[in-house]
Design a protein around this motif. Structure first.
Motif, PDB file in Angstrom:
ATOM      1  N   ILE A  39       0.877  -1.174   0.000  1.00 36.59           N
ATOM      2  CA  ILE A  39       0.000   0.000   0.000  1.00 36.59           C
ATOM      3  C   ILE A  39       0.914   1.224   0.000  1.00 36.59           C
ATOM      4  CG2 ILE A  39      -1.861   1.243   1.165  1.00 36.59           C
ATOM      5  CD1 ILE A  39      -2.616  -1.389   2.550  1.00 36.59           C
ATOM      6  N   ILE A  40       0.932   1.950  -1.118  1.00 35.23           N
ATOM      7  CA  ILE A  40       1.870   3.060  -1.298  1.00 35.23           C
ATOM      8  C   ILE A  40       1.191   4.395  -1.025  1.00 35.23           C
ATOM      9  CG2 ILE A  40       3.340   4.263  -2.967  1.00 35.23           C
ATOM     10  CD1 ILE A  40       3.699   1.593  -4.408  1.00 35.23           C
ATOM     11  N   PHE A  41       1.868   5.226  -0.238  1.00 33.61           N
ATOM     12  CA  PHE A  41       1.411   6.592   0.030  1.00 33.61           C
ATOM     13  C   PHE A  41       2.422   7.562  -0.572  1.00 33.61           C
ATOM     14  CE2 PHE A  41      -0.856   4.228   3.124  1.00 33.61           C
ATOM     15  CZ  PHE A  41      -1.940   4.992   3.544  1.00 33.61           C
ATOM     16  N   ASP A  42       2.050   8.251  -1.625  1.00 37.47           N
ATOM     17  CA  ASP A  42       2.931   9.276  -2.190  1.00 37.47           C
ATOM     18  C   ASP A  42       2.080  10.254  -2.998  1.00 37.47           C
ATOM     19  OD1 ASP A  42       4.906  10.859  -3.199  1.00 37.47           O
ATOM     20  OD2 ASP A  42       6.156   9.226  -3.935  1.00 37.47           O
ATOM     21  N   PRO A  43       1.891  11.484  -2.493  1.00 39.97           N
ATOM     22  CA  PRO A  43       1.069  12.457  -3.214  1.00 39.97           C
ATOM     23  C   PRO A  43       1.699  12.943  -4.505  1.00 39.97           C
ATOM     24  CG  PRO A  43       2.128  13.481  -1.326  1.00 39.97           C
ATOM     25  CD  PRO A  43       2.407  12.006  -1.227  1.00 39.97           C
ATOM     26  N   GLN A  77       3.488 -14.411  -3.758  1.00 36.29           N
ATOM     27  CA  GLN A  77       2.271 -13.758  -4.257  1.00 36.29           C
ATOM     28  C   GLN A  77       2.228 -12.293  -3.823  1.00 36.29           C
ATOM     29  OE1 GLN A  77      -0.424 -15.524  -6.003  1.00 36.29           O
ATOM     30  NE2 GLN A  77      -0.927 -13.414  -6.502  1.00 36.29           N
ATOM     31  N   ILE A  78       1.984 -11.385  -4.771  1.00 41.36           N
ATOM     32  CA  ILE A  78       1.770  -9.964  -4.476  1.00 41.36           C
ATOM     33  C   ILE A  78       0.366  -9.602  -4.933  1.00 41.36           C
ATOM     34  CG2 ILE A  78       2.509  -7.600  -4.925  1.00 41.36           C
ATOM     35  CD1 ILE A  78       5.295  -8.594  -5.423  1.00 41.36           C
ATOM     36  N   ARG A  79      -0.411  -8.957  -4.066  1.00 39.66           N
ATOM     37  CA  ARG A  79      -1.807  -8.637  -4.387  1.00 39.66           C
ATOM     38  C   ARG A  79      -2.137  -7.200  -4.005  1.00 39.66           C
ATOM     39  NH1 ARG A  79      -5.544 -13.011  -1.645  1.00 39.66           N
ATOM     40  NH2 ARG A  79      -7.089 -11.999  -2.976  1.00 39.66           N
ATOM     41  N   THR A  80      -3.119  -6.645  -4.690  1.00 40.81           N
ATOM     42  CA  THR A  80      -3.617  -5.318  -4.316  1.00 40.81           C
ATOM     43  C   THR A  80      -4.562  -5.460  -3.126  1.00 40.81           C
ATOM     44  OG1 THR A  80      -5.549  -5.460  -5.791  1.00 40.81           O
ATOM     45  CG2 THR A  80      -3.510  -4.507  -6.705  1.00 40.81           C
ATOM     46  N   LEU A  81      -4.770  -4.359  -2.421  1.00 40.69           N
ATOM     47  CA  LEU A  81      -5.713  -4.363  -1.301  1.00 40.69           C
ATOM     48  C   LEU A  81      -7.111  -4.719  -1.780  1.00 40.69           C
ATOM     49  CD1 LEU A  81      -6.339  -3.772   1.676  1.00 40.69           C
ATOM     50  CD2 LEU A  81      -6.577  -1.360   1.075  1.00 40.69           C
ATOM     51  N   ARG A  82      -7.476  -4.229  -2.965  1.00 40.68           N
ATOM     52  CA  ARG A  82      -8.808  -4.537  -3.501  1.00 40.68           C
ATOM     53  C   ARG A  82      -8.971  -6.036  -3.746  1.00 40.68           C
ATOM     54  NH1 ARG A  82     -11.693  -1.751  -8.813  1.00 40.68           N
ATOM     55  NH2 ARG A  82     -13.156  -3.417  -9.249  1.00 40.68           N
ATOM     56  N   SER A  83      -7.922  -6.678  -4.236  1.00 36.60           N
ATOM     57  CA  SER A  83      -7.980  -8.114  -4.487  1.00 36.60           C
ATOM     58  C   SER A  83      -8.160  -8.887  -3.191  1.00 36.60           C
ATOM     59  CB  SER A  83      -6.701  -8.563  -5.197  1.00 36.60           C
ATOM     60  OG  SER A  83      -6.638  -9.961  -5.292  1.00 36.60           O
ATOM     61  N   VAL A  84      -7.440  -8.461  -2.151  1.00 34.59           N
ATOM     62  CA  VAL A  84      -7.535  -9.125  -0.851  1.00 34.59           C
ATOM     63  C   VAL A  84      -8.918  -8.924  -0.247  1.00 34.59           C
ATOM     64  CG1 VAL A  84      -6.705  -9.035   1.534  1.00 34.59           C
ATOM     65  CG2 VAL A  84      -5.075  -9.019  -0.359  1.00 34.59           C
ATOM     66  N   ALA A  85      -9.433  -7.701  -0.364  1.00 32.42           N
ATOM     67  CA  ALA A  85     -10.726  -7.364   0.242  1.00 32.42           C
ATOM     68  C   ALA A  85     -11.903  -7.878  -0.581  1.00 32.42           C
ATOM     69  CB  ALA A  85     -10.835  -5.851   0.418  1.00 32.42           C
ATOM     70  N   ASN A  86     -11.628  -8.221  -1.850  1.00 35.29           N
ATOM     71  CA  ASN A  86     -12.682  -8.711  -2.746  1.00 35.29           C
ATOM     72  C   ASN A  86     -13.871  -7.748  -2.789  1.00 35.29           C
ATOM     73  OD1 ASN A  86     -13.904 -10.482  -4.560  1.00 35.29           O
ATOM     74  ND2 ASN A  86     -14.867 -11.696  -2.930  1.00 35.29           N
ATOM     75  N   LYS A 156     -10.244   7.605   7.630  1.00 34.87           N
ATOM     76  CA  LYS A 156     -11.665   7.724   7.267  1.00 34.87           C
ATOM     77  C   LYS A 156     -11.931   7.242   5.839  1.00 34.87           C
ATOM     78  CE  LYS A 156     -12.415  11.695  10.322  1.00 34.87           C
ATOM     79  NZ  LYS A 156     -12.859  13.114  10.416  1.00 34.87           N
ATOM     80  N   SER A 157     -10.934   6.647   5.217  1.00 36.23           N
ATOM     81  CA  SER A 157     -11.058   6.243   3.819  1.00 36.23           C
ATOM     82  C   SER A 157     -11.634   4.833   3.683  1.00 36.23           C
ATOM     83  CB  SER A 157      -9.684   6.297   3.144  1.00 36.23           C
ATOM     84  OG  SER A 157      -8.838   5.288   3.669  1.00 36.23           O
ATOM     85  N   LYS A 158     -12.121   4.529   2.490  1.00 34.81           N
ATOM     86  CA  LYS A 158     -12.612   3.184   2.196  1.00 34.81           C
ATOM     87  C   LYS A 158     -11.457   2.180   2.206  1.00 34.81           C
ATOM     88  CE  LYS A 158     -16.550   4.736  -0.583  1.00 34.81           C
ATOM     89  NZ  LYS A 158     -17.177   4.728  -1.939  1.00 34.81           N
ATOM     90  N   GLU A 159     -10.258   2.660   1.851  1.00 33.91           N
ATOM     91  CA  GLU A 159      -9.091   1.781   1.863  1.00 33.91           C
ATOM     92  C   GLU A 159      -8.753   1.321   3.284  1.00 33.91           C
ATOM     93  OE1 GLU A 159      -8.701   4.104  -1.952  1.00 33.91           O
ATOM     94  OE2 GLU A 159      -9.391   4.488   0.092  1.00 33.91           O
ATOM     95  N   PHE A 160      -8.840   2.241   4.245  1.00 33.58           N
ATOM     96  CA  PHE A 160      -8.557   1.859   5.634  1.00 33.58           C
ATOM     97  C   PHE A 160      -9.611   0.876   6.131  1.00 33.58           C
ATOM     98  CE2 PHE A 160      -8.563   2.703  10.316  1.00 33.58           C
ATOM     99  CZ  PHE A 160      -7.268   2.250  10.569  1.00 33.58           C
ATOM    100  N   ALA A 161     -10.860   1.088   5.732  1.00 26.11           N
ATOM    101  CA  ALA A 161     -11.929   0.166   6.116  1.00 26.11           C
ATOM    102  C   ALA A 161     -11.678  -1.221   5.518  1.00 26.11           C
ATOM    103  CB  ALA A 161     -13.276   0.704   5.664  1.00 26.11           C
ATOM    104  N   ALA A 162     -11.236  -1.253   4.252  1.00 29.36           N
ATOM    105  CA  ALA A 162     -10.935  -2.539   3.607  1.00 29.36           C
ATOM    106  C   ALA A 162      -9.785  -3.240   4.311  1.00 29.36           C
ATOM    107  CB  ALA A 162     -10.604  -2.315   2.134  1.00 29.36           C
ATOM    108  N   PHE A 163      -8.777  -2.473   4.702  1.00 26.47           N
ATOM    109  CA  PHE A 163      -7.627  -3.029   5.421  1.00 26.47           C
ATOM    110  C   PHE A 163      -8.054  -3.616   6.764  1.00 26.47           C
ATOM    111  CE2 PHE A 163      -4.558  -1.710   8.807  1.00 26.47           C
ATOM    112  CZ  PHE A 163      -3.640  -2.748   8.637  1.00 26.47           C
ATOM    113  N   THR A 164      -8.808  -2.856   7.555  1.00 25.28           N
ATOM    114  CA  THR A 164      -9.196  -3.329   8.887  1.00 25.28           C
ATOM    115  C   THR A 164     -10.172  -4.499   8.817  1.00 25.28           C
ATOM    116  OG1 THR A 164     -10.993  -1.681   9.035  1.00 25.28           O
ATOM    117  CG2 THR A 164      -8.834  -1.055   9.904  1.00 25.28           C
ATOM    118  N   ASN A 165     -11.097  -4.462   7.852  1.00 23.34           N
ATOM    119  CA  ASN A 165     -12.092  -5.522   7.736  1.00 23.34           C
ATOM    120  C   ASN A 165     -11.485  -6.858   7.330  1.00 23.34           C
ATOM    121  OD1 ASN A 165     -14.287  -3.934   8.460  1.00 23.34           O
ATOM    122  ND2 ASN A 165     -14.671  -3.260   6.372  1.00 23.34           N
TER     123      ASN A 165
END
Length: 215
Positions: A39-43, A77-86, A156-165
């Motif tokens: 999960i990359i953070f770079d503005p 295996q390398i996966r995106t957060l979306r792939s993991v969260a389905n 407060k992002s959907k990404e953080f929710a996907a990560f925690t869930n």
């Protein structure tokens, strides 16, 4: 399979994940129990290193998926957060997009002109005119006091929710950043705090797992 979430923050995080991708592609041994979720953070979205790293991760994922290599090259295996969260609620990307940080000044992100005179005066005690006028497309330029305000939206992002869930028993977190710049110095404590203090939030899943997870 257990997951290792790797948060790569700023230019340093991007470069280390890029190097890690090359190493895994070359067959460097990694714990077979884990798959990697970068999960990359770079503005700085126009950063060539960022673009190259995301492209490399996508190519790696495609090779792994189409060749089904189990030993040697591309073993891990390398996966995106979306792939993991389905889920379709977040972009299918390795990079977290900071909402509202592109193509605008820091003062606009704060909605400075809409604040009351008292609030504007308070903001000016915290940030100089130079800070407020900074364009955020290239990061925070050694100003973690700015970066911490912008990056804190992750919780407060959907990404953080996907990560925690989707954080499960046995999962781990690894955070990569410089502590000398703006993005890394701001992002590291923000991400660590949000994970460790998950129990303080009412809308976060797997609170105890996150609070006690290996980081």
């Amino acid at each position: 399979m257990k997951k290792l979430y790797i948060f790569g923050i700023g230019g340093t995080g991007v470069r280390v994940i890029k190097s890690l991708t090359f190493l895994l592609a070359s067959g460097v041994k990694f714990n077979d129990e884990f798959e990697i979720v970068p999960i990359i953070f770079d503005p700085h979205i126009e950063n060539e290193n960022l673009k190259e790293t995301i492209t490399l991760l996508k190519i790696y994922e495609q090779i792994k998926r189409t060749t089904e290599l189990k030993d040697g090259f591309f073993k891990t295996q390398i996966r995106t957060l979306r792939s993991v969260a389905n889920t379709d609620n977040i972009p299918d990307s390795y990079a977290f997009r900071l909402g509202g940080s592109q193509h605008q000044r820091f003062r606009d992100f704060l909605q400075f002109d809409e604040l009351s005179p008292e609030s504007q005066a308070f903001v000016k005690t915290l940030f100089s005119d130079e800070h407020l006028s900074t364009e955020m497309d290239v990061g925070f330029l050694g100003n973690p006091n700015m970066g911490s305000v912008v990056l804190n939206q992750f919780k407060k992002s959907k990404e953080f929710a996907a990560f925690t869930n989707n954080f499960s028993e046995g999962d781990r977190v690894f955070i990569i950043s410089s502590i000398f710049g703006g993005t890394g110095a701001a992002g590291f404590p923000i991400i660590l705090k949000n994970i460790r203090r998950a129990a303080d939030s009412t809308d976060v899943a797997n609170k105890e797992l996150l609070k006690n997870s290996p980081i």
